[in-house]
Enzyme design. Structure first.
Site, PDB file in Angstrom:
ATOM      1  N   LYS A  22       0.781  -0.943   0.160  1.00  0.00           N
ATOM      2  CA  LYS A  22       0.068   0.063   0.428  1.00  0.00           C
ATOM      3  C   LYS A  22       0.425   1.471   0.069  1.00  0.00           C
ATOM      4  O   LYS A  22       0.529   2.161  -0.814  1.00  0.00           O
ATOM      5  CB  LYS A  22      -1.119  -0.106   1.112  1.00  0.00           C
ATOM      6  CG  LYS A  22      -1.728   1.115   1.580  1.00  0.00           C
ATOM      7  CD  LYS A  22      -2.153   1.251   2.874  1.00  0.00           C
ATOM      8  CE  LYS A  22      -2.064   1.423   4.356  1.00  0.00           C
ATOM      9  NZ  LYS A  22      -1.560   2.866   3.852  1.00  0.00           N
ATOM     10  N   ASN A  23       2.314   1.060   0.267  1.00  0.00           N
ATOM     11  CA  ASN A  23       2.407   2.351   1.440  1.00  0.00           C
ATOM     12  C   ASN A  23       3.377   2.254  -0.147  1.00  0.00           C
ATOM     13  O   ASN A  23       4.268   3.888  -0.114  1.00  0.00           O
ATOM     14  CB  ASN A  23       3.610   2.740   2.358  1.00  0.00           C
ATOM     15  CG  ASN A  23       2.290   2.545   3.589  1.00  0.00           C
ATOM     16  OD1 ASN A  23       1.354   2.562   3.292  1.00  0.00           O
ATOM     17  ND2 ASN A  23       2.361   2.121   4.547  1.00  0.00           N
ATOM     18  N   CYS A 117      -4.180  12.790  12.081  1.00  0.00           N
ATOM     19  CA  CYS A 117      -5.205  11.641  12.218  1.00  0.00           C
ATOM     20  C   CYS A 117      -5.048  11.192  13.693  1.00  0.00           C
ATOM     21  O   CYS A 117      -4.775  11.622  14.188  1.00  0.00           O
ATOM     22  CB  CYS A 117      -4.878  10.877  11.029  1.00  0.00           C
ATOM     23  SG  CYS A 117      -2.839  10.133  11.823  1.00  0.00           S
ATOM     24  N   ARG A 122       0.833  14.868  12.486  1.00  0.00           N
ATOM     25  CA  ARG A 122       0.912  14.210  11.348  1.00  0.00           C
ATOM     26  C   ARG A 122       1.379  15.657  10.802  1.00  0.00           C
ATOM     27  O   ARG A 122       0.737  15.775   9.899  1.00  0.00           O
ATOM     28  CB  ARG A 122       0.181  13.455  10.531  1.00  0.00           C
ATOM     29  CG  ARG A 122       0.141  12.129  11.932  1.00  0.00           C
ATOM     30  CD  ARG A 122      -0.689  11.232  10.695  1.00  0.00           C
ATOM     31  NE  ARG A 122       0.437  10.358   9.825  1.00  0.00           N
ATOM     32  CZ  ARG A 122      -0.268   9.360   9.266  1.00  0.00           C
ATOM     33  NH1 ARG A 122      -1.479   9.348   9.080  1.00  0.00           N
ATOM     34  NH2 ARG A 122       0.578   8.802   8.082  1.00  0.00           N
ATOM     35  N   PRO A 123       2.283  16.826  11.605  1.00  0.00           N
ATOM     36  CA  PRO A 123       3.005  17.973  10.465  1.00  0.00           C
ATOM     37  C   PRO A 123       3.112  17.981   9.115  1.00  0.00           C
ATOM     38  O   PRO A 123       4.261  16.723   8.692  1.00  0.00           O
ATOM     39  CB  PRO A 123       3.831  18.812  11.466  1.00  0.00           C
ATOM     40  CG  PRO A 123       4.249  17.780  11.743  1.00  0.00           C
ATOM     41  CD  PRO A 123       3.353  16.414  11.842  1.00  0.00           C
ATOM     42  N   ASP A 305       4.732   0.132  11.968  1.00  0.00           N
ATOM     43  CA  ASP A 305       2.740   0.670  11.441  1.00  0.00           C
ATOM     44  C   ASP A 305       3.005  -1.352  12.244  1.00  0.00           C
ATOM     45  O   ASP A 305       2.106  -1.520  11.576  1.00  0.00           O
ATOM     46  CB  ASP A 305       3.285   0.053   9.564  1.00  0.00           C
ATOM     47  CG  ASP A 305       3.192   1.679   9.546  1.00  0.00           C
ATOM     48  OD1 ASP A 305       3.748   1.526   8.692  1.00  0.00           O
ATOM     49  OD2 ASP A 305       3.016   2.554  10.054  1.00  0.00           O
ATOM     50  N   ARG A 397      -8.404   0.319   4.734  1.00  0.00           N
ATOM     51  CA  ARG A 397      -7.874   1.077   3.944  1.00  0.00           C
ATOM     52  C   ARG A 397      -6.656   0.435   3.552  1.00  0.00           C
ATOM     53  O   ARG A 397      -5.656   0.644   2.566  1.00  0.00           O
ATOM     54  CB  ARG A 397      -7.649   2.103   5.137  1.00  0.00           C
ATOM     55  CG  ARG A 397      -8.627   2.977   5.273  1.00  0.00           C
ATOM     56  CD  ARG A 397      -8.411   3.943   6.170  1.00  0.00           C
ATOM     57  NE  ARG A 397      -7.152   4.705   5.354  1.00  0.00           N
ATOM     58  CZ  ARG A 397      -6.589   5.624   5.662  1.00  0.00           C
ATOM     59  NH1 ARG A 397      -6.802   6.351   7.187  1.00  0.00           N
ATOM     60  NH2 ARG A 397      -5.665   6.171   5.898  1.00  0.00           N
TER      61      ARG A 397
HETATM   62  C1  EPZ Z   1       3.920   6.893   6.313  1.00  0.00           C
HETATM   63  O1  EPZ Z   1       2.908   8.192   6.625  1.00  0.00           O
HETATM   64  C2  EPZ Z   1       3.685   6.024   6.209  1.00  0.00           C
HETATM   65  N1  EPZ Z   1       2.092   5.944   5.233  1.00  0.00           N
HETATM   66  C3  EPZ Z   1       3.042   5.564   7.789  1.00  0.00           C
HETATM   67  O2  EPZ Z   1       1.720   4.427   7.560  1.00  0.00           O
HETATM   68  C4  EPZ Z   1       4.230   5.382   8.308  1.00  0.00           C
HETATM   69  O3  EPZ Z   1       3.625   4.573   9.710  1.00  0.00           O
HETATM   70  C5  EPZ Z   1       4.822   5.950   8.491  1.00  0.00           C
HETATM   71  O4  EPZ Z   1       5.661   6.565   6.861  1.00  0.00           O
HETATM   72  C6  EPZ Z   1       6.586   5.991   8.747  1.00  0.00           C
HETATM   73  O5  EPZ Z   1       7.190   4.803   8.714  1.00  0.00           O
HETATM   74  C7  EPZ Z   1       2.387   6.148   3.753  1.00  0.00           C
HETATM   75  O6  EPZ Z   1       3.301   5.645   3.569  1.00  0.00           O
HETATM   76  C8  EPZ Z   1       1.455   6.311   3.000  1.00  0.00           C
HETATM   77  P1  EPZ Z   1       6.323  10.455   8.222  1.00  0.00           P
HETATM   78  P2  EPZ Z   1       3.864   9.633   7.025  1.00  0.00           P
HETATM   79  O7  EPZ Z   1       6.282  11.232   7.014  1.00  0.00           O
HETATM   80  O8  EPZ Z   1       4.794   9.935   5.644  1.00  0.00           O
HETATM   81  C9  EPZ Z   1       6.753  13.178  11.863  1.00  0.00           C
HETATM   82  C10 EPZ Z   1       0.394   3.414   7.775  1.00  0.00           C
HETATM   83  O9  EPZ Z   1      -0.235   1.917   8.567  1.00  0.00           O
HETATM   84  N2  EPZ Z   1       6.927  14.326  10.492  1.00  0.00           N
HETATM   85  O10 EPZ Z   1       7.781   9.455   8.237  1.00  0.00           O
HETATM   86  O11 EPZ Z   1       3.129  10.419   6.820  1.00  0.00           O
HETATM   87  C11 EPZ Z   1       5.201  12.950  11.478  1.00  0.00           C
HETATM   88  O12 EPZ Z   1       5.021  13.986  12.829  1.00  0.00           O
HETATM   89  C12 EPZ Z   1       0.769   4.423   7.102  1.00  0.00           C
HETATM   90  O13 EPZ Z   1       0.780   1.799   6.886  1.00  0.00           O
HETATM   91  C13 EPZ Z   1       6.749  16.185  10.607  1.00  0.00           C
HETATM   92  O14 EPZ Z   1       7.414  16.003  12.405  1.00  0.00           O
HETATM   93  O15 EPZ Z   1       4.942   9.043   8.146  1.00  0.00           O
HETATM   94  C14 EPZ Z   1       5.918  12.417  12.535  1.00  0.00           C
HETATM   95  O16 EPZ Z   1       6.135  11.920  13.633  1.00  0.00           O
HETATM   96  C15 EPZ Z   1       0.553   4.933   8.912  1.00  0.00           C
HETATM   97  N3  EPZ Z   1       7.259  16.390   9.917  1.00  0.00           N
HETATM   98  C16 EPZ Z   1       7.367  11.562  12.113  1.00  0.00           C
HETATM   99  O17 EPZ Z   1       7.441  12.383  10.838  1.00  0.00           O
HETATM  100  C17 EPZ Z   1       6.263  16.498   8.481  1.00  0.00           C
HETATM  101  O18 EPZ Z   1       6.210  17.293   8.018  1.00  0.00           O
HETATM  102  C18 EPZ Z   1       6.787  10.436  10.653  1.00  0.00           C
HETATM  103  O19 EPZ Z   1       6.123  11.012   9.933  1.00  0.00           O
HETATM  104  C19 EPZ Z   1       6.160  15.203   8.446  1.00  0.00           C
HETATM  105  C20 EPZ Z   1       6.581  14.246   9.465  1.00  0.00           C
END
Ligand code: EPZ
Length: 417
Positions: A22-23, A117, A122-123, A305, A397
């Protein structure tokens, strides 16, 4: 609202094949915008989130069609004035991944803010930091963000956190920029490398994807491709834990050991026995699995995850397990539902302390997010009696026909419409 009804205590047996990731699929579908051409995504899982991002592209003059698990996408009709449907962007955070490709192809994009969410705020600050570094002007309005750039120019970008989405969005913004972009402290998840491989097949010049430093040299244009994404390592890990928690022997096919190392290591540590083959893993669970400590980290650490799913296993493992969630600030909502089933869990900030119990009892629970829902299925499979899981739209999802796959393994599970 659909629900799942599961009668626990039935051992699993047999083999299942894992679907595409999915990701990986979600950023790859977003990246098809860059080609302005036709792309085919093969072996695409029929997931709710896949339909949402396809609907989003369709709302922007893209032709999307599905035919026996392949997705046919033609983004030639997208206009620079096309604004992504705000409701769809808010419905699924990954929709925000179309921002980089739109900015890259048209030099401008206006999109609704993705919103937080259940698992965290999730900034998007790191996404915007990258776009600004490439020369875009960012207007952060009420509920929307707009980016404009005459011409994106390569630059060096350091990510304060190895954000998966920010790495992907910046990579997609840089592939058509002038000159070289270096992303440092980049996310190393396998899905990043998969997206880079898709972009390279389209004609992009990318080195180092899958490491913490990615080097992108801008090219003039990209063309359509036919591509098959990697397997879903989180789906695979979920079924591996299903075998361990139900003391069953299950063969999980269509997988690569390389992307499953953290889950393999923890299952071995808990006492499960694993047979690792060319493209499969056989997990042999048995009574007396031991407690283990888990700390979720960006790849190659233990995946956040998989945290909910391994917490279900910890609930029935001998001894005290400590799970530390370092990636998201609110990803323990499944603990409350597991406690309704008799689990002994204490939450202290980012830590969950789990005392293994002899058994769990089936009851009425609800999925609070995608992976929490999967964790409840795992707990229900080995609980005494019947468990009803509500709000299973969360699960749909990210898992293809989950009840069919578990039924094939012998589970007593029904979807009630
Ligand atoms: C991806 O989300 C995945 N989703 C998530 O999977 C997964 O949990 C996550 O990466 C971490 O591995 C998809 O790929 C579609 P991040 P993403 O940006 O990209 C902080 C599932 O269950 N952050 O790596 O949104 C944020 O707050 C889903 O399949 C900032 O601070 O994750 C978080 O604490 C859930 N500023 C951390 O980084 C930003 O601009 C990880 O977020 C972006 C993120």
């Amino acid at each position: 609202m659909d629900k799942l009804v599961i009668k626990g205590g039935v051992p699993l047996k047999g083999e299942i094949t894992i679907s595409a990731a999915k990701n990986s699929i979600l950023p790859i579908i977003a990246a098809s915008i860059l080609s302005g051409d036709k792309c085919i995504i093969n072996n695409a899982p029929t997931l709710e989130d896949v339909y949402v991002i396809c609907d989003l592209l369709s709302s922007m003059n893209t032709k999307v069609s599905f035919n026996d698990n392949n997705i046919y996408i033609d983004t030639s009709g997208i206009l620079s004035t096309d604004e992504p449907d705000g409701d769809l962007v808010r419905k699924m955070r990954a929709s925000f991944l179309i921002m980089g490709p739109m900015l890259s192809r048209f030099g401008k994009v206006k999109i609704s803010l993705p919103g937080g969410c259940n698992i965290g705020t999730r900034p998007i600050d790191l996404h915007l930091k990258g776009f600004r570094a490439l020369g875009a002007n960012i207007d952060l309005g009420y509920g929307y963000v707009e980016a404009k750039a005459e011409k994106l120019k390569g630059n060096n970008i350091y990510l304060d956190f190895p954000s998966v989405g920010a790495t992907e969005n910046i990579m997609m913004a840089a592939v058509l920029a002038e000159g070289e972009t270096i992303i440092e402290n980049a996310a190393e998840e396998p899905e990043i490398k998969d997206l880079a491989n898709f972009l390279i097949q389209m004609g992009a010049n990318i080195q180092g994807a899958g490491s913490d430093t990615i080097r992108i040299t801008g090219v003039k244009n990209l063309h359509g491709v036919s591509y098959t994404p990697i397997f879903d390592r989180i789906e695979a890990g979920t079924y591996m834990i299903a075998a361990a928690i139900t003391n069953s022997k299950v063969k999980i096919s269509g997988v690569e050991e390389e992307y499953l190392r953290p889950v393999i290591a923890k299952l071995i540590e808990s006492g499960a026995s694993l047979e690792i083959g060319e493209k499969f893993i056989i997990v042999n669970g048995h009574n007396g699995l031991r407690a283990m400590d888990i700390k979720t980290m960006p790849y190659p650490g233990f995946p956040t995850d998989m945290q909910a799913q391994i917490m279900s296993l910890a609930c029935l493992s001998k001894g005290t397990s400590i799970i530390t969630e370092t990636v998201f600030e609110n990803r323990f909502m499944h603990a409350g539902e597991l406690k309704r089933m008799g689990a002994n869990i204490k939450i202290d900030g980012r830590c969950a302390i789990i005392e293994g119990v002899k058994s769990l009892s089936g009851c009425n629970v609800k999925a609070t997010d995608l992976r929490a829902g999967a964790a409840l299925i795992l707990a229900a499979l080995c609980a005494d009696g019947v468990t009803t899981i509500n709000d299973i739209y969360h699960i749909d999802r990210g898992y293809v026909s989950i009840e069919e796959k578990f039924k094939k393994l012998g589970a007593n599970i029904e979807r009630i419409k």
